[in-house]
Design a protein around this motif. Sequence first.
Motif, PDB file in Angstrom:
ATOM      1  N   ILE A  74       0.844  -1.186   0.000  1.00 47.77           N
ATOM      2  CA  ILE A  74       0.000   0.000   0.000  1.00 47.77           C
ATOM      3  C   ILE A  74       0.882   1.239   0.000  1.00 47.77           C
ATOM      4  O   ILE A  74       1.629   1.482   0.945  1.00 47.77           O
ATOM      5  CB  ILE A  74      -0.945   0.005   1.217  1.00 47.77           C
ATOM      6  CG1 ILE A  74      -1.879  -1.203   1.129  1.00 47.77           C
ATOM      7  CG2 ILE A  74      -1.742   1.306   1.285  1.00 47.77           C
ATOM      8  CD1 ILE A  74      -2.776  -1.380   2.316  1.00 47.77           C
ATOM      9  N   HIS A  81      -4.701   4.497   4.172  1.00 45.01           N
ATOM     10  CA  HIS A  81      -3.934   3.315   4.560  1.00 45.01           C
ATOM     11  C   HIS A  81      -4.743   2.273   5.327  1.00 45.01           C
ATOM     12  O   HIS A  81      -4.754   1.094   4.978  1.00 45.01           O
ATOM     13  CB  HIS A  81      -2.717   3.719   5.403  1.00 45.01           C
ATOM     14  CG  HIS A  81      -1.632   4.356   4.610  1.00 45.01           C
ATOM     15  ND1 HIS A  81      -0.467   4.835   5.181  1.00 45.01           N
ATOM     16  CD2 HIS A  81      -1.511   4.608   3.286  1.00 45.01           C
ATOM     17  CE1 HIS A  81       0.305   5.347   4.250  1.00 45.01           C
ATOM     18  NE2 HIS A  81      -0.312   5.225   3.089  1.00 45.01           N
ATOM     19  N   ALA A  85      -5.633  -1.415   3.993  1.00 42.93           N
ATOM     20  CA  ALA A  85      -4.972  -2.533   4.674  1.00 42.93           C
ATOM     21  C   ALA A  85      -6.000  -3.535   5.177  1.00 42.93           C
ATOM     22  O   ALA A  85      -5.816  -4.759   5.041  1.00 42.93           O
ATOM     23  CB  ALA A  85      -4.119  -2.014   5.827  1.00 42.93           C
ATOM     24  N   CYS A  88      -7.389  -5.647   2.303  1.00 40.54           N
ATOM     25  CA  CYS A  88      -6.431  -6.655   1.841  1.00 40.54           C
ATOM     26  C   CYS A  88      -6.303  -7.804   2.832  1.00 40.54           C
ATOM     27  O   CYS A  88      -6.225  -8.975   2.437  1.00 40.54           O
ATOM     28  CB  CYS A  88      -5.073  -6.007   1.591  1.00 40.54           C
ATOM     29  SG  CYS A  88      -5.050  -4.862   0.187  1.00 40.54           S
ATOM     30  N   LEU A  89      -6.272  -7.491   4.117  1.00 41.19           N
ATOM     31  CA  LEU A  89      -6.192  -8.538   5.135  1.00 41.19           C
ATOM     32  C   LEU A  89      -7.416  -9.440   5.088  1.00 41.19           C
ATOM     33  O   LEU A  89      -7.309 -10.662   5.231  1.00 41.19           O
ATOM     34  CB  LEU A  89      -6.056  -7.913   6.521  1.00 41.19           C
ATOM     35  CG  LEU A  89      -4.707  -7.254   6.844  1.00 41.19           C
ATOM     36  CD1 LEU A  89      -4.808  -6.462   8.146  1.00 41.19           C
ATOM     37  CD2 LEU A  89      -3.603  -8.303   6.955  1.00 41.19           C
ATOM     38  N   VAL A  95       0.294  -7.773   4.127  1.00 40.04           N
ATOM     39  CA  VAL A  95       0.258  -6.358   3.771  1.00 40.04           C
ATOM     40  C   VAL A  95       1.536  -5.651   4.212  1.00 40.04           C
ATOM     41  O   VAL A  95       1.927  -5.708   5.382  1.00 40.04           O
ATOM     42  CB  VAL A  95      -0.955  -5.656   4.402  1.00 40.04           C
ATOM     43  CG1 VAL A  95      -0.917  -4.158   4.105  1.00 40.04           C
ATOM     44  CG2 VAL A  95      -2.251  -6.263   3.880  1.00 40.04           C
ATOM     45  N   CYS A  97       2.686  -1.827   4.287  1.00 39.53           N
ATOM     46  CA  CYS A  97       2.043  -0.518   4.152  1.00 39.53           C
ATOM     47  C   CYS A  97       3.031   0.604   4.411  1.00 39.53           C
ATOM     48  O   CYS A  97       3.802   0.565   5.382  1.00 39.53           O
ATOM     49  CB  CYS A  97       0.874  -0.411   5.132  1.00 39.53           C
ATOM     50  SG  CYS A  97      -0.098   1.102   4.974  1.00 39.53           S
ATOM     51  N   LEU A 101       0.776   3.785   9.278  1.00 39.92           N
ATOM     52  CA  LEU A 101      -0.293   2.816   9.100  1.00 39.92           C
ATOM     53  C   LEU A 101      -1.633   3.462   9.449  1.00 39.92           C
ATOM     54  O   LEU A 101      -2.599   3.367   8.702  1.00 39.92           O
ATOM     55  CB  LEU A 101      -0.039   1.599   9.987  1.00 39.92           C
ATOM     56  CG  LEU A 101      -1.117   0.526   9.974  1.00 39.92           C
ATOM     57  CD1 LEU A 101      -1.291  -0.051   8.573  1.00 39.92           C
ATOM     58  CD2 LEU A 101      -0.774  -0.584  10.969  1.00 39.92           C
ATOM     59  N   LEU A 111      -6.629  -3.289  13.422  1.00 42.18           N
ATOM     60  CA  LEU A 111      -5.879  -3.885  12.318  1.00 42.18           C
ATOM     61  C   LEU A 111      -4.983  -5.018  12.811  1.00 42.18           C
ATOM     62  O   LEU A 111      -4.842  -6.042  12.133  1.00 42.18           O
ATOM     63  CB  LEU A 111      -5.043  -2.818  11.615  1.00 42.18           C
ATOM     64  CG  LEU A 111      -5.800  -1.823  10.730  1.00 42.18           C
ATOM     65  CD1 LEU A 111      -4.889  -0.682  10.312  1.00 42.18           C
ATOM     66  CD2 LEU A 111      -6.377  -2.520   9.507  1.00 42.18           C
ATOM     67  N   LEU A 122       1.124  -7.975   8.827  1.00 42.94           N
ATOM     68  CA  LEU A 122       0.841  -6.571   8.546  1.00 42.94           C
ATOM     69  C   LEU A 122       2.047  -5.783   9.016  1.00 42.94           C
ATOM     70  O   LEU A 122       2.333  -5.735  10.210  1.00 42.94           O
ATOM     71  CB  LEU A 122      -0.419  -6.126   9.286  1.00 42.94           C
ATOM     72  CG  LEU A 122      -0.731  -4.623   9.263  1.00 42.94           C
ATOM     73  CD1 LEU A 122      -0.972  -4.143   7.849  1.00 42.94           C
ATOM     74  CD2 LEU A 122      -1.934  -4.329  10.156  1.00 42.94           C
ATOM     75  N   THR A 124       4.552  -2.184   8.629  1.00 40.28           N
ATOM     76  CA  THR A 124       4.712  -0.815   8.154  1.00 40.28           C
ATOM     77  C   THR A 124       6.157  -0.598   7.688  1.00 40.28           C
ATOM     78  O   THR A 124       7.096  -1.117   8.293  1.00 40.28           O
ATOM     79  CB  THR A 124       4.379   0.183   9.276  1.00 40.28           C
ATOM     80  OG1 THR A 124       3.122  -0.156   9.838  1.00 40.28           O
ATOM     81  CG2 THR A 124       4.311   1.601   8.739  1.00 40.28           C
TER      82      THR A 124
END
Length: 237
Positions: A74, A81, A85, A88-89, A95, A97, A101, A111, A122, A124
């Motif tokens: 991303i 964001h 995110a 997508c998750l 992810v 990003c 975030l 998240l 996930l 960042t």
Amino acid sequence: MKLYKGAIIGFGAVVENGHVPAFAAQSARFEITAVADGSPARLEAAKRHYPQVRLYSDLSTLLRKEKELDFAVIGTPPLYHAKLAAACLKKGLHVLCEKPLTLDPKEAAKLGRLAKDRDRCLFTVHNWKNAPPIAKALELIRSGAIGNVLHAELHVLRSKAAATAGASNWRENPAISGGGIMVDHGWHNFYLARALVGKEPVSIAASLSRPQPEAAEEAASCLIDFGGPTAFIHLTW
């Protein structure tokens, strides 16, 4: 070795100048197969780098049509964001990003739970932590070569905000960026300060300078107390 297939969401300047070369260097492991961006010009830019890539004007269409993705990158402005995110998750993608975030702690926790529930990573982009000078400093600190860290200082001195791919600079629009230089560069410098000192902050005193009350801050100074050790961060555009 598995070849991981990914999509890029938002093909801006950071993606084109940073992520594209990084993925090119790891082409045996990662393949970009789809790109989503609302700008036709940016989709054309993506096509120049990835001639075989499938292009989409929005994420929802991409996620509906792409069935073999492993991950998403991303690279949109910060305002989008968290929502992107999460989408997508929910589709089962790992992810990566761009920062930040999110600026909302509750949203960050949500998240985090979503990533855990879906068993997906996930992460960042904290690329400054891997810069050679910082990596060397961390090596010296962790080896004990310079003793305990009592104070750290980080300074970012710029004459203007970093360039963006579009005609206008979203970094200077708090409604899209979430703030000015404190968000853009403060994010990097706060995680660097934590890494260098090796502790969690107890308190922070900050001063921001804006050209107008509703404008993005152009300069910031922060003094961070880590319960003994301290850090000073100065940022300016």
